[in-house]
Design an enzyme around this catalytic site. Sequence first.
Site, PDB file in Angstrom:
ATOM      1  N   GLU A 262       5.652   7.972  -9.356  1.00 23.63           N
ATOM      2  CA  GLU A 262       4.351   7.382  -9.003  1.00 23.63           C
ATOM      3  C   GLU A 262       3.639   8.160  -7.896  1.00 23.63           C
ATOM      4  OE1 GLU A 262       4.074   3.028  -8.588  1.00 23.63           O
ATOM      5  OE2 GLU A 262       6.121   2.937  -9.359  1.00 23.63           O
TER       6      GLU A 262
ATOM      7  N   ASN B 118       1.440   3.200  -2.604  1.00 24.13           N
ATOM      8  CA  ASN B 118       0.695   4.171  -3.404  1.00 24.13           C
ATOM      9  C   ASN B 118      -0.556   4.645  -2.662  1.00 24.13           C
ATOM     10  OD1 ASN B 118       2.255   4.604  -5.755  1.00 24.13           O
ATOM     11  ND2 ASN B 118       1.595   2.652  -6.599  1.00 24.13           N
TER      12      ASN B 118
ATOM     13  N   GLY C  79       0.769  -1.232   0.000  1.00 28.89           N
ATOM     14  CA  GLY C  79       0.000   0.000   0.000  1.00 28.89           C
ATOM     15  C   GLY C  79       0.801   1.284   0.000  1.00 28.89           C
TER      16      GLY C  79
ATOM     17  N   ASN D  70      -5.147   3.626 -13.031  1.00 29.87           N
ATOM     18  CA  ASN D  70      -4.051   2.771 -12.573  1.00 29.87           C
ATOM     19  C   ASN D  70      -2.740   3.520 -12.788  1.00 29.87           C
ATOM     20  OD1 ASN D  70      -2.732   0.222 -11.843  1.00 29.87           O
ATOM     21  ND2 ASN D  70      -2.125   0.120 -13.985  1.00 29.87           N
TER      22      ASN D  70
ATOM     23  N   ASP E  31      -3.015  -2.122 -19.483  1.00 28.20           N
ATOM     24  CA  ASP E  31      -2.201  -0.905 -19.687  1.00 28.20           C
ATOM     25  C   ASP E  31      -2.476  -0.205 -21.017  1.00 28.20           C
ATOM     26  OD1 ASP E  31      -0.924  -1.453 -17.242  1.00 28.20           O
ATOM     27  OD2 ASP E  31       0.563  -2.712 -18.224  1.00 28.20           O
TER      28      ASP E  31
ATOM     29  N   HIS F 230       1.223   2.823 -13.694  1.00 27.48           N
ATOM     30  CA  HIS F 230       2.133   1.797 -14.213  1.00 27.48           C
ATOM     31  C   HIS F 230       3.563   2.334 -14.129  1.00 27.48           C
ATOM     32  CE1 HIS F 230       3.439  -1.633 -16.549  1.00 27.48           C
ATOM     33  NE2 HIS F 230       4.145  -0.814 -17.304  1.00 27.48           N
TER      34      HIS F 230
END
Length: 208
Positions: free
Chosen positions: A181, A14, A12, A108, A151, A110
């Site tokens: 990110e 992010n 976790g 999302n 993606d 990546h």
Amino acid sequence: MKNIIVLVSGGGTNLQALIDAEKSGIIRDGRITCVISSNPSAYALERAANNGIKTRVLPRKEYSDSVSYSHAVLDALNEEKADLIVLAGFMTILDECVTKAYPYRIINVHPALIPSFCGEGFYGLKVHEAALTYGVKYSGATVHFVNEKADAGAIILQKPVEVKRSDTPEVLQKRIMEQAEWKILPEAVSLFCQDRIEIIDGKAFIKE
């Protein structure tokens, strides 16, 4: 105020970046109202609980296939009145029943500059191993909408990160998380919550 639902499977980091961004005011017009985990022992659940965020666990192994699991996730998202769904280290590919129910509402992050080193099989350290094997001078991160293909959804934000000669996959992974990110994921979430992302011909553009 939009309801942000975060899907997790692991540590976790992010998710923590999103929680910190919400607390500091970087995320505007939205709040994390629920964290859903595919893994009962994910540390991300603790991060959520420590910050007073509701959690739900839907163990992937309790479902026979991805379709039945995806329907369970979809039911949970509907119950939580999701406005935006964020995949933050969520290690299960969801069936199109979810992406079709929430078009341009699932994002999302990546750990590469799409279309490089992405798609089926490119996750975690494998992405960074491929970047180093190829010898790219810059990698980075991409925040994109999620569609039926891995993606392949519309790109919202990208941030490049320099690749150094001494990098290992682990070192590069950490730098991309810290420099890219954890910065562009909260930024993209905030842009969505402020209704500042528009889709034209399948591409995402930021409104000033």
